[in-house]
Write a protein that holds these residues in place. Structure first.
Motif, PDB file in Angstrom:
ATOM      1  N   SER A  68      52.287 -50.051  26.367  1.00 36.35           N
ATOM      2  CA  SER A  68      52.993 -49.716  27.590  1.00 36.35           C
ATOM      3  C   SER A  68      53.694 -50.949  28.126  1.00 36.35           C
ATOM      4  O   SER A  68      53.200 -52.062  28.001  1.00 36.35           O
ATOM      5  CB  SER A  68      52.003 -49.201  28.633  1.00 36.35           C
ATOM      6  OG  SER A  68      52.635 -49.068  29.884  1.00 36.35           O
ATOM      7  N   ASP A  69      54.834 -50.730  28.757  1.00 39.34           N
ATOM      8  CA  ASP A  69      55.529 -51.831  29.413  1.00 39.34           C
ATOM      9  C   ASP A  69      55.285 -51.817  30.921  1.00 39.34           C
ATOM     10  O   ASP A  69      55.895 -52.550  31.663  1.00 39.34           O
ATOM     11  CB  ASP A  69      57.029 -51.785  29.109  1.00 39.34           C
ATOM     12  CG  ASP A  69      57.687 -50.498  29.600  1.00 39.34           C
ATOM     13  OD1 ASP A  69      56.971 -49.601  30.093  1.00 39.34           O
ATOM     14  OD2 ASP A  69      58.914 -50.396  29.482  1.00 39.34           O
ATOM     15  N   THR A 175      55.413 -43.929  30.717  1.00 35.00           N
ATOM     16  CA  THR A 175      56.291 -45.035  30.412  1.00 35.00           C
ATOM     17  C   THR A 175      57.432 -44.587  29.529  1.00 35.00           C
ATOM     18  O   THR A 175      57.305 -43.670  28.745  1.00 35.00           O
ATOM     19  CB  THR A 175      55.529 -46.160  29.695  1.00 35.00           C
ATOM     20  OG1 THR A 175      55.013 -45.634  28.490  1.00 35.00           O
ATOM     21  CG2 THR A 175      54.406 -46.702  30.544  1.00 35.00           C
ATOM     22  N   PHE A 177      60.148 -46.407  26.912  1.00 33.31           N
ATOM     23  CA  PHE A 177      60.561 -47.615  26.243  1.00 33.31           C
ATOM     24  C   PHE A 177      62.037 -47.507  25.921  1.00 33.31           C
ATOM     25  O   PHE A 177      62.549 -46.431  25.642  1.00 33.31           O
ATOM     26  CB  PHE A 177      59.766 -47.815  24.934  1.00 33.31           C
ATOM     27  CG  PHE A 177      58.335 -48.136  25.201  1.00 33.31           C
ATOM     28  CD1 PHE A 177      57.955 -49.430  25.529  1.00 33.31           C
ATOM     29  CD2 PHE A 177      57.357 -47.164  25.149  1.00 33.31           C
ATOM     30  CE1 PHE A 177      56.628 -49.729  25.780  1.00 33.31           C
ATOM     31  CE2 PHE A 177      56.039 -47.458  25.415  1.00 33.31           C
ATOM     32  CZ  PHE A 177      55.674 -48.746  25.727  1.00 33.31           C
TER      33      PHE A 177
END
Length: 178
Positions: A68-69, A175, A177
């Motif tokens: 996850s960012d 999330t 990306f």
């Protein structure tokens, strides 16, 4: 004397054993307080008790879950769900998300599980608790930002939380990306 039942957890096998324990104990809490087994939200939290344990388990979490960012994400989606088979009258349960909690001197428990209750029934139960009804082992969770009922027993080293499905989705930050 060993203060914590499972800590320090250092391997995947140790973590799975702890998750199974959390599962069993939380379902017992649910049955004792609400006289039934509620469905789970699908995530399980493990509470670390040592700094080194947290380092090891967050590395293990990276192997077991999707990246996850989002630095605020709490629960991470497992690549392979953890399935706990039927045991006695405990239902088979699938956990899809994992949370590794930082050491906290105020949390000696092994971990927690969130249960889901239908919205109308949840509001009725919560109103009864707020109105002074005593439900053994259940109380309004004291954090105003989270609308949950906590299931507890001082003799049990796990915690259960009950909320409506919408609340359980709030703790899972989705999330995207690039």
């Amino acid at each position: 004397m060993k203060l914590y039942r499972f800590s320090p957890v250092t391997t995947h096998a140790d973590l799975l054993e702890a998750v199974r324990h959390i599962h069993v104990e939380c379902f017992k809490l649910c049955k004792a307080s609400l006289d039934e087994y509620l469905p789970v939200a699908g995530h399980v939290g493990f509470f670390c008790h040592y700094d080194e344990e947290y380092k090891v388990l967050t590395e293990l979490q990276k192997e077991l879950t999707e990246a996850s960012d989002n630095i605020n994400q709490k629960y991470f989606r497992l690549h392979e769900p953890i399935v706990i088979s039927v045991e006695g009258d405990l239902p088979e349960t699938t956990y899809t998300h994992l949370y590794i909690r930082q050491p906290d001197i105020y949390r000696a428990q092994v971990g927690d599980i969130d249960f889901v209750m239908e919205a109308e029934r949840y509001q009725e139960t919560k109103a009864e608790l707020e109105g002074g009804r005593v439900i053994s082992g259940a109380r309004i969770f004291p954090r105003g930002d989270l609308d949950m009922i906590e299931l507890y027993n001082p003799d049990v080293d796990a915690l259960g939380y009950v909320s409506v499905n919408e609340m359980t989705e709030k703790v899972r930050v989705k999330t995207n990306f690039l």
